[in-house]
Write an enzyme that holds these catalytic residues in place. Structure first.
Site, PDB file in Angstrom:
ATOM      1  N   HIS A 105      36.784  44.828  46.767  1.00  0.00           N
ATOM      2  CA  HIS A 105      35.703  45.205  45.857  1.00  0.00           C
ATOM      3  C   HIS A 105      35.871  46.659  45.394  1.00  0.00           C
ATOM      4  O   HIS A 105      35.253  47.560  45.964  1.00  0.00           O
ATOM      5  CB  HIS A 105      34.350  45.092  46.564  1.00  0.00           C
ATOM      6  CG  HIS A 105      33.913  43.701  46.886  1.00  0.00           C
ATOM      7  ND1 HIS A 105      33.050  42.993  46.080  1.00  0.00           N
ATOM      8  CD2 HIS A 105      34.198  42.901  47.940  1.00  0.00           C
ATOM      9  CE1 HIS A 105      32.817  41.806  46.625  1.00  0.00           C
ATOM     10  NE2 HIS A 105      33.508  41.726  47.749  1.00  0.00           N
ATOM     11  N   CYS A 123      37.265  39.475  44.699  1.00  0.00           N
ATOM     12  CA  CYS A 123      36.767  38.685  45.823  1.00  0.00           C
ATOM     13  C   CYS A 123      36.470  37.248  45.373  1.00  0.00           C
ATOM     14  O   CYS A 123      37.386  36.487  45.136  1.00  0.00           O
ATOM     15  CB  CYS A 123      35.558  39.370  46.457  1.00  0.00           C
ATOM     16  SG  CYS A 123      35.156  38.730  48.109  1.00  0.00           S
ATOM     17  N   GLU A 167      34.579  48.042  42.908  1.00  0.00           N
ATOM     18  CA  GLU A 167      33.328  48.527  42.320  1.00  0.00           C
ATOM     19  C   GLU A 167      32.431  49.217  43.335  1.00  0.00           C
ATOM     20  O   GLU A 167      31.472  49.904  42.960  1.00  0.00           O
ATOM     21  CB  GLU A 167      32.574  47.367  41.658  1.00  0.00           C
ATOM     22  CG  GLU A 167      31.850  46.408  42.583  1.00  0.00           C
ATOM     23  CD  GLU A 167      32.754  45.366  43.225  1.00  0.00           C
ATOM     24  OE1 GLU A 167      32.215  44.478  43.932  1.00  0.00           O
ATOM     25  OE2 GLU A 167      33.982  45.429  43.036  1.00  0.00           O
TER      26      GLU A 167
END
Length: 204
Positions: free
Chosen positions: A184, A91, A186
């Site tokens: 993202h 991002c 994560e």
């Protein structure tokens, strides 16, 4: 020495830093550990010098740039990337690794390294955040987009690793030891994107 400053040759456990100026630092650390790396927060040039690779997390790209400049990290980041250190930006991190950006604020700077043009906040504001399944490097992954950029164009040496489900927007790229995604990984609990990056670091 490039890319393996803290690792003996052939070691299976690289040390990968997460730039800890802003963003999803703990989440990236967790995913890197799950992917088989030793992970550590990086806030200072000496800490950057000790890692084999670096993750630049999501957050707010203009704030990240200003903090990197304030903490004297911008030039060391540029130098390590130029030397060949593997880096992964998600991002806002994608924006930080772009050579050129669109819709940035006046004077906004990046670390650079990937020959691409990235459009900041391309998918819209926070309320326009969304999730989608897409293909990443031949794998089907679930992607979370939050005020995400997209890639407007890439140079000849940049490999496109992922597009939106409709296929109209580039959202994942690689150029040599540099990796970037609009989304993202994560936040999904799926470590495959991080494992891909860890394998990149091991290659060097």
């Amino acid at each position: 020495m490039v890319g393996t400053r803290n690792r003996t040759e052939g070691s299976a456990v690289p040390t990968i830093g997460v730039l800890a100026l802003q963003g999803d630092v703990r989440e990236h650390v967790r995913m890197l550990q799950e992917a088989g790396a030793s992970a550590t927060a990086v806030r200072r040039p000496a800490e950057l010098d000790a890692v084999d690779g670096l993750v630049i997390p999501g957050g707010e790209s203009t704030t990240m740039w200003k903090l990197a400049d304030t903490f004297d990290m911008l030039q060391p980041l540029r130098m390590r990337v130029k030397e060949g250190m593997p880096a992964y930006g998600s991002c806002a991190g994608m924006i930080m690794l772009a050579d050129r950006i669109e819709d940035g604020i006046a004077g906004q700077q990046t670390v650079g390294g990937i020959d691409m043009v990235v459009r900041r906040n391309a998918f819209g504001r926070q309320v326009d955040s969304f999730e989608s399944d897409l293909d990443f490097a031949g794998q089907r992954v679930h992607a979370v987009f939050i005020r995400a950029p997209w890639v407007e164009s890439v140079g000849d040496d940049v490999e496109v690793l992922g597009r939106t489900e409709a296929g109209d927007r580039i959202v994942a790229v690689r150029q040599g030891p540099l990796l970037a995604t609009s989304f993202h990984p994560e936040l999904t609990g799926d470590a495959r994107v991080h494992r891909y990056f860890v394998d990149m670091v091991r290659e060097l």
